[in-house]
Design an enzyme around this catalytic site. Sequence first.
Site, short mmCIF file in Angstrom:
data_model
loop_
_atom_site.label_atom_id
_atom_site.label_comp_id
_atom_site.label_asym_id
_atom_site.label_seq_id
_atom_site.Cartn_x
_atom_site.Cartn_y
_atom_site.Cartn_z
N TYR A 21 2.94 -3.16 8.21
CA TYR A 21 2.88 -2.40 6.94
C TYR A 21 3.84 -1.21 6.93
CZ TYR A 21 -1.15 -5.03 5.12
OH TYR A 21 -1.98 -6.02 4.61
N ASN A 37 -9.07 -7.27 -0.38
CA ASN A 37 -8.56 -8.38 -1.20
C ASN A 37 -8.35 -9.65 -0.39
OD1 ASN A 37 -6.31 -7.66 0.21
ND2 ASN A 37 -5.06 -7.15 -1.55
N HIS A 53 -3.45 -11.73 2.91
CA HIS A 53 -2.07 -11.25 2.84
C HIS A 53 -1.16 -12.45 2.69
CE1 HIS A 53 1.73 -9.29 3.86
NE2 HIS A 53 1.97 -10.35 4.61
N GLU A 61 7.86 -11.68 9.16
CA GLU A 61 6.42 -11.58 9.48
C GLU A 61 5.94 -12.74 10.36
OE1 GLU A 61 4.46 -11.06 5.70
OE2 GLU A 61 5.29 -9.05 5.43
P1 DAT Z 1 0.14 -7.28 -1.48
O1 DAT Z 1 -0.91 -7.43 -0.42
O2 DAT Z 1 -0.28 -7.93 -2.78
O3 DAT Z 1 1.50 -7.72 -1.03
P2 DAT Z 1 1.07 -4.54 -1.12
O4 DAT Z 1 2.00 -5.09 -0.09
O5 DAT Z 1 1.63 -3.68 -2.20
O6 DAT Z 1 0.22 -5.71 -1.82
O7 DAT Z 1 -0.07 -3.67 -0.40
C1 DAT Z 1 -0.62 -4.11 0.82
C2 DAT Z 1 -2.12 -3.95 0.74
O8 DAT Z 1 -2.45 -2.58 0.59
C3 DAT Z 1 -2.76 -4.65 -0.45
O9 DAT Z 1 -3.06 -6.00 -0.17
C4 DAT Z 1 -4.00 -3.85 -0.69
C5 DAT Z 1 -3.61 -2.45 -0.27
N1 DAT Z 1 -3.23 -1.62 -1.42
C6 DAT Z 1 -2.08 -1.69 -2.11
N2 DAT Z 1 -2.04 -0.78 -3.09
C7 DAT Z 1 -3.24 -0.13 -3.02
C8 DAT Z 1 -3.84 0.94 -3.75
N3 DAT Z 1 -3.18 1.53 -4.78
N4 DAT Z 1 -5.08 1.33 -3.40
C9 DAT Z 1 -5.73 0.75 -2.38
N5 DAT Z 1 -5.22 -0.25 -1.64
C10 DAT Z 1 -4.00 -0.67 -1.94
MG MG Z 2 2.70 -6.91 0.46
#
Ligand code: DAT
Ligand code: MG
Length: 158
Positions: free
Chosen positions: A49, A112, A115, A126
Site C-alpha cells: 500500500y 470491503n 483487493h 503485486e
Molecule cells: P481499491 O481497493 O478499490 O483499489 P484503493 O486502492 O483506493 O481502493 O484503497 C485501498 C483500500 O483502502 C480500499 O480497498 C479500502 C481502503 N480505503 C480507501 N479509501 C478509503 C477511505 N476514504 N476510507 C476508508 N478506507 C479507505
Molecule cells: Mg487499490
Amino acid sequence: MERTLVLVKPDGVQRALVGRIIARFEEKGLRLIGLKLMAVSRALAETHYKDLAGKPFYPGLIKFITSAPVVAMAFEGPGVVAVVRKMLGATFGTAAEPGTIRGDFSTSRGLNLTHGSDSVESGAREVALWFKTEELVAWERTLDGWVYNTEDREPPKK
Ligand code: DAT
Ligand code: MG
C-alpha cells in the site's frame, strides 16, 4: 501474459467467505496460477500500500490487513486485471453494485473483503511481491478452448 493479484482480506477470512469468493472467479473462468493462506507482515502491507501512505485511512488500513490471515490468489489471462476489478465492484461496499463481490457481501468502506490490482503494471508488480516464482504454477487448462475464443487469446508464449 497479463496477471492480477486478488486478496481475500481479513474480514473475508473471518466471515468464512473464502470459498464463495474464490468460486466467483472459478465460475467466471479465470485461470488460477497461485493460491495461499498467509499472515501479512507489516513490511509487506506497507510495500503493498505504499502509494496510499499519508492518506488519513492508511494507519487503519495497515492495521486491518495485518489483523488476521488473508488468502492471496494470482490469476493470469487476457484482460484479467479489468475483469477482476469489475467483479469486485466499487471500492466501498456501501457503493458497490449488487452483483459484484463487494456489492453483495460488504456494507463498509474499509471492510470491503477483497483487493484486486488496479492496472496491468500493478498486477505484475503485486503478483511478484506476494508470490515467489516457485509458488506460481504454469499449467495447461483443458477447458480454455471453451472459455476463450481463439481471437480472445494472446499469442502463446514460446
Ligand atoms: P481499491 O481497493 O478499490 O483499489 P484503493 O486502492 O483506493 O481502493 O484503497 C485501498 C483500500 O483502502 C480500499 O480497498 C479500502 C481502503 N480505503 C480507501 N479509501 C478509503 C477511505 N476514504 N476510507 C476508508 N478506507 C479507505
Ligand atoms: Mg487499490
